[in-house]
Scaffold this active site. Structure first.
Site, PDB file in Angstrom:
ATOM      1  N   LYS A  22      -2.179  -5.641   3.581  1.00 36.97           N
ATOM      2  CA  LYS A  22      -1.834  -4.083   3.343  1.00 36.97           C
ATOM      3  C   LYS A  22      -0.435  -3.652   3.226  1.00 36.97           C
ATOM      4  CE  LYS A  22      -1.541  -0.085   7.013  1.00 36.97           C
ATOM      5  NZ  LYS A  22      -0.255   0.111   6.984  1.00 36.97           N
ATOM      6  N   ASN A  23       0.274  -4.003   4.028  1.00 34.05           N
ATOM      7  CA  ASN A  23       1.651  -3.710   3.515  1.00 34.05           C
ATOM      8  C   ASN A  23       2.381  -3.719   1.846  1.00 34.05           C
ATOM      9  OD1 ASN A  23       1.769  -2.520   5.818  1.00 34.05           O
ATOM     10  ND2 ASN A  23       2.579  -4.259   6.696  1.00 34.05           N
ATOM     11  N   CYS A 116       1.137   6.361  12.291  1.00 33.09           N
ATOM     12  CA  CYS A 116       1.043   5.937  13.743  1.00 33.09           C
ATOM     13  C   CYS A 116       2.236   6.553  14.219  1.00 33.09           C
ATOM     14  CB  CYS A 116       1.222   4.540  13.916  1.00 33.09           C
ATOM     15  SG  CYS A 116      -0.106   3.780  13.088  1.00 33.09           S
ATOM     16  N   ARG A 121      10.312   8.449  12.257  1.00 32.91           N
ATOM     17  CA  ARG A 121      10.380   7.197  11.319  1.00 32.91           C
ATOM     18  C   ARG A 121      11.310   7.594  10.072  1.00 32.91           C
ATOM     19  NH1 ARG A 121       4.567   4.860  10.826  1.00 32.91           N
ATOM     20  NH2 ARG A 121       5.687   3.398   9.866  1.00 32.91           N
ATOM     21  N   ASP A 308       5.511  -5.556  13.951  1.00 31.95           N
ATOM     22  CA  ASP A 308       3.913  -5.319  13.934  1.00 31.95           C
ATOM     23  C   ASP A 308       3.457  -6.390  14.460  1.00 31.95           C
ATOM     24  OD1 ASP A 308       4.132  -3.353  11.803  1.00 31.95           O
ATOM     25  OD2 ASP A 308       3.469  -3.884  10.244  1.00 31.95           O
ATOM     26  N   ARG A 400      -7.394   1.192  10.035  1.00 29.13           N
ATOM     27  CA  ARG A 400      -6.439   1.426   8.422  1.00 29.13           C
ATOM     28  C   ARG A 400      -5.800   0.171   8.116  1.00 29.13           C
ATOM     29  NH1 ARG A 400      -2.359   3.366  11.133  1.00 29.13           N
ATOM     30  NH2 ARG A 400      -1.446   3.411   9.109  1.00 29.13           N
TER      31      ARG A 400
END
Length: 435
Positions: A22-23, A116, A121, A308, A400
């Site tokens: 995903k990232n 999230c 951030r 994560d 997600r």
């Protein structure tokens, strides 16, 4: 609202193929805007964030086909420069469209991204780096940003005060299409950053120092279409490993990059798991389910333990003998999942950025709520260890980052069903049809 109903208390045995990351795929999809030609990505996970990214691409004029693990993206000759606010608010990774739109059109009209709720951030490193390259930034009401570069972007010498993955990726994309040479110091070296750099190289970008803290990028006016296989998702791999570690059982993971999993595997070995690797693309783990405490460790930027994976590992250790503690150095609200752990009967407490886990013999099913993507996945891992049935509310957060966490773990014997219901608070019984 998506709901996962989990019947726990059994071991997990089997084989799982790890999908693309995903990232990695999200910034690469954004970077495709820089290309004059069709981009084909393979090993693309079917995620809600990938669909959201496709909608952003379409909103600026790209043709996008998502099908059978492939993304085929054809940018227009003259892309749009504005991303609608609802699309920007849908996910944090919408920020990746700032640099490509600015480089292609000389302008980007965006909004502060969503995502999230993990704490502060800031995007100041993204913006200050772009300013050094000639961008003009105007902040407007409601979180709107107007970023312009009427004379185009120019290479610059930029030093990041912190090896931010997002800022590194933003400035890498900007530099690839800027005039002259950019030197990016203090860059992040996460595998997903390396994957983006290799995608850009495949499209014709001139980048040296990939995988190091100093990147040299000589801008190219024209990047070509290309094909690229997305790197394996190390956090999905960690999710499966932690689930088997906590429940007990055996698993063989394929399509991995074991070097990316080194710190996760180190803590699992410390907790008593047996780990063996075959080359760098598969790894096997066996666990008795009776783990020992892993002591204390910190998360950090790669190659340290990934933030994560912190709640995932904590979930695996909820029944371990003794005390474990993990401190997250990246986000101040990483362990919002602790409330759900407590509802399942775990003994945990959060002190600042540290989660303390005191192993308990038994967990019991309950209704819990996913607070965010990785915290939600951690609750699934905890629920698989609990006796009886657990419902994880708000599982759309989990979707997600996982194509289908129930299908991911089903080959191991995990009993998880998905349903949908109206959000009506904790203890809600208004669920839809189980698929």
């Amino acid at each position: 609202m998506e709901i996962l109903t989990i019947s726990g208390g059994s071991g997990l045995f089997g084989e799982v193929r790890i999908p693309g990351a995903k990232n990695s795929v999200l910034p690469i999809m954004a970077a495709s805007v820089l290309c004059r030609g069709t981009v084909t990505l393979t090993d693309v996970p079917h995620l809600s964030d990938v669909e959201a990214s496709a909608r952003i691409l379409q909103s600026v004029g790209c043709k996008v086909l998502l099908e059978n693990g492939r993304a085929v993206i054809t940018p227009p000759e003259f892309p749009g420069s504005a991303v609608p606010e609802p699309l920007m608010r849908a996910m944090r990774s919408s920020l990746f469209y700032l640099a490509p739109l600015l480089a292609r059109t000389g302008r980007a009209d965006i909004y502060t991204p969503g995502g999230c709720r993990l704490g502060a951030r800031p995007i100041d490193m993204h913006l200050s780096g772009l300013e050094k390259m000639g961008a003009h930034i105007t902040e407007k009401d409601g979180g709107a940003l107007e970023v312009t570069a009427p004379d185009g972007l120019a290479g610059a010498d930029i030093c990041l005060r912190f090896p931010s993955v997002g800022a590194t990726e933003t400035l890498l994309m900007a530099a690839a299409a800027a005039r002259g040479e950019t030197v990016l110091r203090g860059a992040a070296v996460e595998p997903e950053v390396t994957d983006l750099a290799r995608f850009l190289q495949g499209a014709g970008a001139d980048i040296t120092g990939v995988g190091t803290r100093v990147l040299h990028i000589r801008g190219r006016e024209l990047l070509m279409g290309t094909q690229h296989a997305v790197c394996p998702d190390r956090i999905t791999a960690a999710t499966v490993l932690c689930a088997v570690a906590g429940c007990g059982g055996e698993v063989l993971l394929t399509n991995t990059c074991n070097a990316h999993l080194a710190e996760v595997l180190r803590i699992l070995r410390r907790a008593g798991c047996m780990v063996s690797a075959s080359g760098d693309s598969s790894v096997a783990l066996a666990s008795s389910g009776a783990l020992r405490a892993a002591g204390g460790w910190d998360t950090g930027v790669y190659p340290s333990f990934p933030t994560d994976a912190a709640p995932l590992m904590a979930a695996a250790l909820l029944r371990a003998q003794g005390e474990s503690r993990v401190t997250d150095t990246i986000f101040e609200n990483r362990f919002a999942c602790a409330e759900g752990f407590l509802r399942l009967g775990a003994s945990v407490n959060v002190c600042g950025r540290t989660l303390h886990v005191h192993g308990m013999d038994l967990l019991n099913g309950a209704d819990v709520e996913a607070p965010d993507l990785r915290g939600g996945a951690a609750l699934v891992i905890a629920a698989l260890q609990a006796q009886g049935s657990t419902r994880v509310m708000g599982a759309e957060h989990i979707s997600r980052g996982y194509e289908d966490i129930a299908a991911l773990l089903a080959p191991l014997g995990a009993r998880i069903t998905r349903s949908w219901g109206e959000p009506c608070g904790r203890g809600c019984r208004n669920a839809g049809t189980v698929l």
